[in-house]
Design an enzyme around this catalytic site. Structure first.
Site, PDB file in Angstrom:
ATOM      1  N   ASP A   1      25.649  31.878  43.777  1.00 37.27           N
ATOM      2  CA  ASP A   1      25.575  30.752  42.270  1.00 37.27           C
ATOM      3  C   ASP A   1      27.073  30.297  42.830  1.00 37.27           C
ATOM      4  O   ASP A   1      28.238  30.639  42.331  1.00 37.27           O
ATOM      5  CB  ASP A   1      26.576  32.269  41.756  1.00 37.27           C
ATOM      6  CG  ASP A   1      26.592  32.115  40.233  1.00 37.27           C
ATOM      7  OD1 ASP A   1      25.571  30.639  39.943  1.00 37.27           O
ATOM      8  OD2 ASP A   1      26.597  32.762  39.089  1.00 37.27           O
TER       9      ASP A   1
ATOM     10  N   LYS B   1      38.883  42.911  38.577  1.00 39.87           N
ATOM     11  CA  LYS B   1      37.386  42.920  37.946  1.00 39.87           C
ATOM     12  C   LYS B   1      37.447  43.327  37.762  1.00 39.87           C
ATOM     13  O   LYS B   1      36.467  44.399  38.778  1.00 39.87           O
ATOM     14  CB  LYS B   1      36.889  41.945  38.536  1.00 39.87           C
ATOM     15  CG  LYS B   1      35.333  41.451  38.969  1.00 39.87           C
ATOM     16  CD  LYS B   1      34.864  40.067  39.383  1.00 39.87           C
ATOM     17  CE  LYS B   1      33.578  39.963  39.463  1.00 39.87           C
ATOM     18  NZ  LYS B   1      32.851  38.678  40.265  1.00 39.87           N
TER      19      LYS B   1
HETATM   20  P1  ADP Z   1      31.708  36.567  37.289  1.00 42.50           P
HETATM   21  O1  ADP Z   1      30.713  37.152  37.474  1.00 42.50           O
HETATM   22  O2  ADP Z   1      31.308  37.073  35.243  1.00 42.50           O
HETATM   23  O3  ADP Z   1      31.226  34.965  36.727  1.00 42.50           O
HETATM   24  P2  ADP Z   1      34.107  35.496  38.025  1.00 42.50           P
HETATM   25  O4  ADP Z   1      34.574  36.706  39.444  1.00 42.50           O
HETATM   26  O5  ADP Z   1      33.523  34.945  38.575  1.00 42.50           O
HETATM   27  O6  ADP Z   1      32.912  36.583  37.375  1.00 42.50           O
HETATM   28  O7  ADP Z   1      35.444  35.948  37.566  1.00 42.50           O
HETATM   29  C1  ADP Z   1      35.007  34.977  36.057  1.00 42.50           C
HETATM   30  C2  ADP Z   1      36.223  33.994  36.037  1.00 42.50           C
HETATM   31  O8  ADP Z   1      38.072  35.311  36.441  1.00 42.50           O
HETATM   32  C3  ADP Z   1      36.561  32.573  37.093  1.00 42.50           C
HETATM   33  O9  ADP Z   1      35.760  31.619  36.708  1.00 42.50           O
HETATM   34  C4  ADP Z   1      38.606  32.567  37.328  1.00 42.50           C
HETATM   35  O10 ADP Z   1      38.613  31.360  36.342  1.00 42.50           O
HETATM   36  C5  ADP Z   1      38.919  34.247  37.304  1.00 42.50           C
HETATM   37  N1  ADP Z   1      39.058  34.774  37.902  1.00 42.50           N
HETATM   38  C6  ADP Z   1      38.471  35.556  39.099  1.00 42.50           C
HETATM   39  N2  ADP Z   1      39.026  35.870  40.136  1.00 42.50           N
HETATM   40  C7  ADP Z   1      40.539  34.868  40.162  1.00 42.50           C
HETATM   41  C8  ADP Z   1      41.405  35.229  40.916  1.00 42.50           C
HETATM   42  N3  ADP Z   1      40.773  35.897  41.984  1.00 42.50           N
HETATM   43  N4  ADP Z   1      42.168  35.115  40.291  1.00 42.50           N
HETATM   44  C9  ADP Z   1      42.131  34.080  40.019  1.00 42.50           C
HETATM   45  N5  ADP Z   1      41.259  34.456  38.834  1.00 42.50           N
HETATM   46  C10 ADP Z   1      39.901  34.133  38.552  1.00 42.50           C
HETATM   47 MG    MG Z   2      31.486  33.557  38.363  1.00 39.78          MG
END
Ligand code: ADP
Ligand code: MG
Length: 378
Positions: free
Chosen positions: A228, A123
């Site tokens: 959130d 991320k």
């Molecule tokens: P943001 O802060 O931009 O909302 P998120 O952490 O919610 O970021 O991640 C955005 C998207 O990426 C999530 O909705 C999910 O679909 C995917 N995602 C995030 N973390 C994971 C993970 N550990 N494994 C699989 N998919 C993930």
């Molecule tokens: Mg998110």
């Protein structure tokens, strides 16, 4: 924006890295970093640095811009990505890169793999670049700081996320295992499954609802509110179990608006279940149901991770923001005796040069040309 050009990780030299790091350092108190300052921080010959700077502009790791008072370089998103990914690959956390799987407003998510070819989730936090004020309202990064930049915000966001994930995992919460982080990048376990927002049918709606409400209250009993907690930040594994993600905005139950945040999280779930599954329940937790049993909020605040950032920002605030010590991001600092400097060593080196520079800066005419132009937000 957003595309990772990972080929570049392979062919950029340690000198490129040193110059890029120097720009990063310079940006702690200059919006634009003049080539001369970069040269001094990097402690390389001016001619060499100039060539490297130009080369990295071509690769869009840096941009050269004309400011009101002086011209200089700044890191691009790609340049900052490069610095973090270089460190993560050098540590062996990441070996190869796969597809982008998510684009949030404030992050890009990729599948990567480690040396055992285990797929992981990367991320990249991207904050503050475009609209700082929204973020300021939305998130709680700024109790102690009056100036910041997108570098800091993205990095604080990643650091907070890593710290919270670790604290939550240690207490048995269903979150992805945090693996490593550097700058604005967090590497974590890849959750097999999809976000709740893509799920139209579940085996037992009531059970899932209860499970999610229990999680909200359990978090609060540990001193935190997700902030959130919605169908986009709840992943449903293939076995139907929920995994909570996305933590940078977590707040303490002691926060002055804690009750409102708590209720909003609860209502997000109630609304979603009504909308998607036609499910409504009389039973939902209220702020009064919380019974404190642990203090993740205090722990994260006091942890090495965020304390270091706090300290950093405090120093950043002082007139002479150059006075700055970088932490080792992780315990992961095995000494390698290779002839080639590791990125971490180069980084440290740049910090040392900055120490010297702060004295020189006072005397040099440079001071007249390079006016520390701190980004002001408040
Ligand atoms: P943001 O802060 O931009 O909302 P998120 O952490 O919610 O970021 O991640 C955005 C998207 O990426 C999530 O909705 C999910 O679909 C995917 N995602 C995030 N973390 C994971 C993970 N550990 N494994 C699989 N998919 C993930
Ligand atoms: Mg998110």
């Amino acid at each position: 924006m957003g595309k990772l050009d990972v080929k570049i990780l392979r062919y950029l030299t340690p000198e490129n890295f040193r110059v890029l790091t120097a720009i990063e350092m310079g940006m702690k108190n200059h919006e634009l970093v003049p080539a001369l300052l970069a040269t001094q921080i990097a402690n390389l010959r001016y001619g060499g640095v100039h060539k490297l700077l130009k080369e990295m502009c071509k690769h869009k790791l840096l941009s050269y811009e004309r400011g009101k008072r002086y011209d200089g370089y700044r890191l691009t998103n790609a340049g900052y990505d490069y610095l973090a990914l270089k460190v993560l690959t050098q540590r062996g956390t990441i070996r190869s890169f796969g597809n982008q799987i998510g684009v949030g407003k404030e992050s890009n998510i990729y599948v990567v793999a480690n040396e055992e070819e285990t797929p992981l989730c990367l991320k990249l936090h991207r904050l503050g670049r475009t609209c700082f004020r929204n973020i300021k309202e939305k998130r709680d990064y700024h109790q102690h700081r009056h100036s910041a930049s997108w570098l800091y915000l993205s990095r604080i966001s990643a650091t907070r996320e890593f710290a919270y994930m670790k604290a939550l995992l240690d207490r048995g919460f269903p979150v992805p295992k945090p693996i490593d982080f550097n700058r604005h990048c967090v590497v974590m376990e890849l959750v097999e499954g999809g976000p709740l927002c893509n799920i139209n049918e579940v085996n037992n709606v009531e059970e899932l609802y209860d499970e999610l409400m229990d999680l909200i209250i359990k978090l609060a009993n540990h001193g935190v509110i997700h902030g959130d907690f919605n169908e986009f930040n709840i992943m449903i594994k293939d076995d139907g179990k929920p995994i909570i993600i996305d933590f940078p905005q977590m707040i303490s139950t002691e926060h002055e608006n804690a009750e409102a945040y708590f209720e909003r999280d609860v209502n997000c779930i109630r609304d979603f279940f009504k909308r998607r599954f036609g499910y409504e329940s009389e039973l939902y937790p209220t702020f009064q149901d919380i019974s404190r049993e642990d203090s993740i909020d205090a722990e994260v605040k006091a942890s090495g991770f965020t304390r270091q950032i706090e300290k950093e920002i405090d120093i950043f605030l002082t007139e002479n923001g150059i006075e700055y010590k970088e932490e080792k991001d992780n315990e992961n600092n095995e000494d390698n005796e290779d002839s080639e400097d590791s990125e971490e060593e180069i980084y440290e080196d740049c910090v040392d040069n900055i120490e010297d520079l702060k004295y020189q800066l006072k005397n040099l005419q440079l001071q007249n040309k390079i006016v520390a132009k701190e980004v002001e937000f408040d």
